[in-house]
Write an enzyme that holds these catalytic residues in place. Structure first.
Site, mmCIF file in Angstrom:
data_model
loop_
_atom_site.group_PDB
_atom_site.id
_atom_site.type_symbol
_atom_site.label_atom_id
_atom_site.label_comp_id
_atom_site.label_asym_id
_atom_site.label_seq_id
_atom_site.Cartn_x
_atom_site.Cartn_y
_atom_site.Cartn_z
ATOM 1 C CD GLN A 2 2.548 2.510 3.232
ATOM 2 O OE1 GLN A 2 1.398 2.414 2.831
ATOM 3 N NE2 GLN A 2 3.253 1.469 3.633
ATOM 4 C CG HIS B 280 -2.231 -0.760 8.033
ATOM 5 N ND1 HIS B 280 -1.413 -1.634 8.719
ATOM 6 C CD2 HIS B 280 -1.421 -0.168 7.102
ATOM 7 C CE1 HIS B 280 -0.179 -1.548 8.246
ATOM 8 N NE2 HIS B 280 -0.158 -0.673 7.254
ATOM 9 C CD GLU B 281 -3.086 1.018 3.730
ATOM 10 O OE1 GLU B 281 -2.193 1.882 3.767
ATOM 11 O OE2 GLU B 281 -2.833 -0.204 3.723
ATOM 12 C CB CYS C 38 3.575 -1.930 7.478
ATOM 13 S SG CYS C 38 3.527 -0.283 6.757
ATOM 14 C CG LEU C 39 3.724 -2.986 1.325
ATOM 15 C CD1 LEU C 39 2.975 -2.363 0.147
ATOM 16 C CD2 LEU C 39 4.420 -4.278 0.895
ATOM 17 C CG HIS D 117 0.340 4.242 6.599
ATOM 18 N ND1 HIS D 117 1.602 4.213 7.174
ATOM 19 C CD2 HIS D 117 0.086 2.971 6.188
ATOM 20 C CE1 HIS D 117 2.068 2.960 7.106
ATOM 21 N NE2 HIS D 117 1.173 2.199 6.527
ATOM 22 N N GLY E 92 -2.746 -2.795 0.502
ATOM 23 C CA GLY E 92 -3.091 -1.394 0.692
ATOM 24 C C GLY E 92 -1.856 -0.532 0.585
HETATM 25 O O1 GNR Z 1 0.201 -5.449 2.448
HETATM 26 C C1 GNR Z 1 -0.222 -5.198 3.578
HETATM 27 N N1 GNR Z 1 -0.762 -6.200 4.314
HETATM 28 C C2 GNR Z 1 -1.446 -5.996 5.490
HETATM 29 C C3 GNR Z 1 -1.741 -7.096 6.268
HETATM 30 C C4 GNR Z 1 -2.427 -6.963 7.447
HETATM 31 C C5 GNR Z 1 -2.845 -5.735 7.853
HETATM 32 C C6 GNR Z 1 -2.563 -4.602 7.094
HETATM 33 C C7 GNR Z 1 -1.870 -4.729 5.922
HETATM 34 S S1 GNR Z 1 -1.536 -3.332 4.953
HETATM 35 C C8 GNR Z 1 -0.077 -3.841 4.140
HETATM 36 C C9 GNR Z 1 0.332 -2.826 3.097
HETATM 37 C C10 GNR Z 1 0.705 -1.529 3.779
HETATM 38 O O2 GNR Z 1 1.735 -1.355 4.367
HETATM 39 N N2 GNR Z 1 -0.185 -0.579 3.749
HETATM 40 O O3 GNR Z 1 0.053 0.576 4.369
HETATM 41 NI NI NI Z 2 1.356 0.135 6.017
#
Ligand code: GNR
Ligand code: NI
Length: 170
Positions: free
Chosen positions: A51, A134-135, A92-93, A138, A46
């Site tokens: 980001q 999660h997204e 999270c990236l 953000h 995601g």
């Molecule tokens: O790549 C991602 N893996 C992930 C794993 C578990 C829960 C959420 C995520 S999202 C993350 C990519 C990211 O930072 N998205 O904002």
């Molecule tokens: Ni993230």
């Protein structure tokens, strides 16, 4: 398509609230395509516009192994959440290498628009439900460690600093 640079925590753009999209033009579609390419290249499941330093309410998600489940969602909102919570290890990236358990509703309904402005409704569970929440977090300036207790968040920040120190050493 162009790869965009992913910003790292604690960049202020990650703590900012993204603005609703009102104009569904070619620039919006270009951004969404760039975000998808950037997510796949990372690789990640995601990515939210914050980001890549853009404060617009756009997310891309694909939790499949074979890149067949791409969702490009504009103005996504959580319309319903289950009472039941599930614990999932998140990464999270923007906080690369850090993984922590977070409890969230295990099912959600998300209402959004497509890149052409058409309404979309998605019912999700499992990793997709985690990822959508999660997204959308953000877009509201929230990162996953904000869901931890003060003590666990402090420890996570210390871990992240150590990970980054090690990365710079070798
Ligand atoms: O790549 C991602 N893996 C992930 C794993 C578990 C829960 C959420 C995520 S999202 C993350 C990519 C990211 O930072 N998205 O904002
Ligand atoms: Ni993230």
């Amino acid at each position: 398509m162009t790869l965009r640079t992913i910003v790292s925590y604690p960049d202020p753009v990650l703590a900012a609230t993204a603005e609703r999209v009102e104009v569904f033009d070619e620039e919006l579609r270009q951004l969404a395509d760039d975000m998808a390419e950037t997510m796949y290249a990372a690789p990640g499941v995601g990515l939210a516009a914050n980001q890549v330093g853009v404060l617009k309410r756009i997310i891309v998600v694909d939790v499949t192994d074979d890149q067949t489940g791409l969702l490009k969602l504009v103005n996504p909102e959580i319309a319903w959440t289950s009472e039941t919570l599930a614990d999932h290890e998140e990464g999270c990236l923007s906080l690369k290498g850090l993984y922590e358990h977070v409890k969230r509703p295990d099912e959600v309904i998300v209402k959004a628009q497509s890149v052409t402005g058409e309404p979309i409704e998605i019912k999700a569970e499992g990793l997709l439900a985690v990822c959508l929440q999660h997204e959308i977090d953000h877009l509201n300036g929230i990162v996953f460690i904000d869901h931890l207790s003060r003590l666990k968040k402090d420890r996570a920040c210390t871990k992240l600093k150590k990970l980054r120190r090690r990365e710079h050493e070798d």
